[in-house]
Scaffold this motif. Structure first.
Motif, PDB file in Angstrom:
ATOM      1  N   LEU A 133      27.956  40.748  31.605  1.00  0.00           N
ATOM      2  CA  LEU A 133      27.352  40.683  32.940  1.00  0.00           C
ATOM      3  C   LEU A 133      25.835  40.862  32.951  1.00  0.00           C
ATOM      4  CD1 LEU A 133      29.932  42.648  35.120  1.00  0.00           C
ATOM      5  CD2 LEU A 133      29.651  40.178  34.915  1.00  0.00           C
ATOM      6  N   LYS A 156      33.172  50.200  35.414  1.00  0.00           N
ATOM      7  CA  LYS A 156      33.332  49.051  34.521  1.00  0.00           C
ATOM      8  C   LYS A 156      34.783  48.573  34.448  1.00  0.00           C
ATOM      9  CE  LYS A 156      31.956  47.742  29.820  1.00  0.00           C
ATOM     10  NZ  LYS A 156      31.390  48.292  28.551  1.00  0.00           N
ATOM     11  N   ILE A 192      34.973  38.243  42.977  1.00  0.00           N
ATOM     12  CA  ILE A 192      35.085  39.570  42.372  1.00  0.00           C
ATOM     13  C   ILE A 192      35.505  40.567  43.442  1.00  0.00           C
ATOM     14  CG2 ILE A 192      33.837  41.432  41.196  1.00  0.00           C
ATOM     15  CD1 ILE A 192      34.099  38.972  39.465  1.00  0.00           C
ATOM     16  N   ILE A 226      28.856  50.633  39.538  1.00  0.00           N
ATOM     17  CA  ILE A 226      30.240  50.175  39.684  1.00  0.00           C
ATOM     18  C   ILE A 226      31.042  50.548  38.445  1.00  0.00           C
ATOM     19  CG2 ILE A 226      31.716  48.152  39.991  1.00  0.00           C
ATOM     20  CD1 ILE A 226      29.274  46.753  41.260  1.00  0.00           C
ATOM     21  N   PHE A 278      25.395  39.463  41.292  1.00  0.00           N
ATOM     22  CA  PHE A 278      26.416  39.501  42.335  1.00  0.00           C
ATOM     23  C   PHE A 278      25.803  38.892  43.590  1.00  0.00           C
ATOM     24  CE2 PHE A 278      27.938  43.099  39.724  1.00  0.00           C
ATOM     25  CZ  PHE A 278      29.282  42.780  39.628  1.00  0.00           C
ATOM     26  N   SER A 324      33.327  42.621  31.891  1.00  0.00           N
ATOM     27  CA  SER A 324      32.141  43.395  32.261  1.00  0.00           C
ATOM     28  C   SER A 324      31.090  43.442  31.146  1.00  0.00           C
ATOM     29  CB  SER A 324      32.555  44.815  32.650  1.00  0.00           C
ATOM     30  OG  SER A 324      33.293  45.431  31.608  1.00  0.00           O
ATOM     31  N   ILE A 349      35.755  44.635  44.236  1.00  0.00           N
ATOM     32  CA  ILE A 349      35.237  45.934  43.782  1.00  0.00           C
ATOM     33  C   ILE A 349      35.872  47.050  44.605  1.00  0.00           C
ATOM     34  CG2 ILE A 349      33.171  47.331  43.421  1.00  0.00           C
ATOM     35  CD1 ILE A 349      31.554  44.727  43.393  1.00  0.00           C
ATOM     36  N   SER A 405      36.963  48.396  36.609  1.00  0.00           N
ATOM     37  CA  SER A 405      37.433  47.649  37.777  1.00  0.00           C
ATOM     38  C   SER A 405      36.977  46.192  37.763  1.00  0.00           C
ATOM     39  CB  SER A 405      36.948  48.325  39.067  1.00  0.00           C
ATOM     40  OG  SER A 405      35.539  48.215  39.184  1.00  0.00           O
ATOM     41  N   LEU A 406      36.197  45.817  36.744  1.00  0.00           N
ATOM     42  CA  LEU A 406      35.679  44.449  36.648  1.00  0.00           C
ATOM     43  C   LEU A 406      36.184  43.760  35.385  1.00  0.00           C
ATOM     44  CD1 LEU A 406      31.957  45.141  37.577  1.00  0.00           C
ATOM     45  CD2 LEU A 406      33.702  44.215  39.078  1.00  0.00           C
ATOM     46  N   LYS A 407      36.433  42.457  35.480  1.00  0.00           N
ATOM     47  CA  LYS A 407      36.837  41.680  34.321  1.00  0.00           C
ATOM     48  C   LYS A 407      35.590  41.161  33.584  1.00  0.00           C
ATOM     49  CE  LYS A 407      41.230  40.087  36.271  1.00  0.00           C
ATOM     50  NZ  LYS A 407      42.045  38.905  36.670  1.00  0.00           N
TER      51      LYS A 407
END
Length: 274
Positions: A244, A235, A192, A233, A249, A241, A194, A237-239
């Motif tokens: 989760l 959202k 991942i 973080i 992490f 999400s 970030i 920017s994350l696949k």
């Protein structure tokens, strides 16, 4: 700042040559983002009239990746400095210095917007002094207060240690954010990256075994348990999400140890990790 932008901005006439014999008796040398340490013969060739523009406060921001280290450490002061070049890294007399207030600077992209104006100002000042034949003696650095930090490579050194305090995790992520590729970690064995994170103060405190666990996801953010407070973080920017909640992490020890044990050596056409 690259060489072309310097010459365009100051209307300088230049030519590219590999023949050092063409250097005139009273030539000056200016290093910009130099990847090499000047040797004695080069300094002698210019009769000591060789200078470096360093984006950092000297002597306590010597070395490379200055802005990354600065944002990581949450330092609020920096500078653009023109100093005389010696055979030692960033140790020569300070000729000109322009301080930078880093309040509100989140990542290096923010810093560069401020620094570029200071760079142009100092370059014009340097060129004006040269044109007017002014002596460039400068101020001696206090080496007893010097701090040197090495070069970094995002692919090797940007792995997040989730045992750190939340503030240190966020500043670390910011340090490897724009214009770089982002900080790295894993979730469910997937790498991942970030780029955007903030501190979020939560009344709930967490046990160290909870650090890194995603405990809440809302419309815009993912909330991760951490030491001291929460890492929030973005959202987008994350696949995946939305799936989760309850996942952790983490960064395997081998990546953290590699980051601590290795250093980046830059060459004009490549980077070597040693």
């Amino acid at each position: 700042m690259n060489f072309t932008s310097v010459t365009d901005y100051n209307n300088l006439v230049y030519k590219i040559s590999k023949d050092l014999k063409q250097i005139k008796k009273k030539s000056y040398c200016l290093l910009l983002n130099s990847l090499f340490i000047a040797k004695k013969d080069l300094i002698k060739l210019f009769k000591g009239r060789i200078y470096n523009m360093h984006t950092g406060l000297l002597p306590n921001q010597r070395g490379a990746a200055v802005q990354t280290w600065q944002i990581m450490s949450r330092l609020k002061k920096s500078a653009v400095t023109i100093h005389k070049v010696t055979t030692q890294i960033d140790e020569g007399n300070i000729i000109f210095e322009k301080k930078i207030n880093c309040e509100g600077v989140v990542n290096e992209k923010d810093f560069n917007k401020i620094a570029s104006k200071k760079e142009k100002f100092l370059l014009n000042k340097l060129f004006d002094n040269i044109k007017n034949n002014k002596k460039l003696i400068g101020k001696k650095q206090k080496s007893a207060y010097s701090i040197y930090m090495p070069r970094l490579n995002t692919l090797t050194h940007s792995f997040i240690n989730w045992s750190w305090h939340a503030k240190d995790i966020v500043s670390f992520i910011n340090a490897f954010s724009e214009p770089f590729q982002g900080a790295r970690t894993f979730i469910s064995k997937n790498l991942i990256v970030i780029k955007k994170a903030k501190i979020y103060k939560e009344k709930q405190s967490f046990h160290p075994f909870q650090f890194g666990i995603v405990y809440r996801v809302d419309k815009n953010y993912v909330y991760v348990a951490a030491k001291g407070c929460v890492v929030k973080i973005e959202k987008k920017s994350l696949k995946n999400s939305s799936n989760l909640i309850g996942k952790r992490f983490y960064t395997p020890i081998k990546f953290l140890e590699s980051a601590l044990q290795s250093r980046a050596v830059h060459f004009p056409k490549k980077i070597i990790i040693k």
